[in-house]
Design a protein around this motif. Sequence first.
Motif, PDB file in Angstrom:
ATOM      1  N   GLN A 137      29.700  19.797  36.736  1.00 45.89           N
ATOM      2  CA  GLN A 137      30.751  20.537  36.028  1.00 45.89           C
ATOM      3  C   GLN A 137      30.482  22.028  36.120  1.00 45.89           C
ATOM      4  O   GLN A 137      29.344  22.483  35.959  1.00 45.89           O
ATOM      5  N   SER A 138      31.528  22.799  36.393  1.00 43.86           N
ATOM      6  CA  SER A 138      31.394  24.247  36.463  1.00 43.86           C
ATOM      7  C   SER A 138      30.976  24.809  35.109  1.00 43.86           C
ATOM      8  O   SER A 138      31.446  24.372  34.055  1.00 43.86           O
ATOM      9  N   GLU A 140      31.780  27.640  34.103  1.00 46.56           N
ATOM     10  CA  GLU A 140      32.864  28.501  33.637  1.00 46.56           C
ATOM     11  C   GLU A 140      34.110  27.737  33.230  1.00 46.56           C
ATOM     12  O   GLU A 140      34.931  28.253  32.465  1.00 46.56           O
ATOM     13  N   ASP A 141      34.275  26.523  33.747  1.00 41.89           N
ATOM     14  CA  ASP A 141      35.492  25.748  33.478  1.00 41.89           C
ATOM     15  C   ASP A 141      35.129  24.272  33.419  1.00 41.89           C
ATOM     16  O   ASP A 141      34.789  23.676  34.435  1.00 41.89           O
ATOM     17  N   GLU A 142      35.200  23.677  32.254  1.00 34.44           N
ATOM     18  CA  GLU A 142      34.766  22.284  32.093  1.00 34.44           C
ATOM     19  C   GLU A 142      35.657  21.302  32.838  1.00 34.44           C
ATOM     20  O   GLU A 142      35.268  20.159  33.070  1.00 34.44           O
ATOM     21  N   ALA A 143      36.846  21.742  33.244  1.00 34.70           N
ATOM     22  CA  ALA A 143      37.732  20.867  34.015  1.00 34.70           C
ATOM     23  C   ALA A 143      37.457  20.941  35.521  1.00 34.70           C
ATOM     24  O   ALA A 143      38.015  20.156  36.292  1.00 34.70           O
ATOM     25  N   ASP A 144      36.593  21.865  35.928  1.00 35.55           N
ATOM     26  CA  ASP A 144      36.262  22.044  37.338  1.00 35.55           C
ATOM     27  C   ASP A 144      35.077  21.150  37.674  1.00 35.55           C
ATOM     28  O   ASP A 144      33.923  21.485  37.372  1.00 35.55           O
TER      29      ASP A 144
END
Length: 261
Positions: A137-138, A140-144
């Motif tokens: 998981q990124s 910076e962005d948990e959806a990435d």
Amino acid sequence: MSPWPPAPRSSLKQCVERPTTWFRDSKVPGWLARRRKPRLRSLLQGSFFYPGAHDDLTTVRMVSGQFRSSVLVDYALTAMEAESMLRSMEGFSVQRLDRWPDAVIAHLGLGEKPWPPGSDWMDEKPWNSFVLWALLQSDEDEADLRSVLYVGGDAIAAFDALYTRHSVAPGAVAVLQYGMGWTDFQDGSALLANAVLGNPVGRPALLLTGGAGLVSENHYKTPGWPGYSGPLAYGSTDRHDVVAVWGATEDVAKSHRMAGT
């Protein structure tokens, strides 16, 4: 005709976009967004296949926005070293890391050595048969999200066990200098190329070539494998002095399959 026009043969670095900026982000697939253990076919279809990857997460990070699932294969790392490496991908944290049972590895044939006993220097070294799957998981962005499957074993045996036997094809394949063990991965007439290009369901849309060291202006200006044209991107990365990205030329790919090579 190739869907991509070939770049001029001179001054490639000035004529073609750098690989570090060429790959585009894609939508996170549903199986990855659910954050559960995926079906094998879902994980493999259209993935980034990197034989002889060793610990090269730099290239994985470069392409994984477009290819959300990566399959890395190498027999040089132990399972502990591979796990440590997967936890070190810059800008990402491991949300889940599973190790496949030995029975599953044996069932798929991922522990097989494709060369005859006594024919290779690797026969005298420890043989590491393991498979790790990491959900990343990124920061910076948990959806990435990204998926990385690391296979401790031989790349040709792994391609056959994973892709060919399950009737799926990767979206891209990388041969970045490391594949120089018992067979030359960059040789378009050698065993790895024959396995990948001879896959009955089709060939990868992209081929990445290149390497670090021993590189001059004349290196990697041809794809090395038949059926690819370009380059679509060319230049240095943080890991490699040169990475060239080539696109599949469908009419050549068709003739290659019809010839049975």
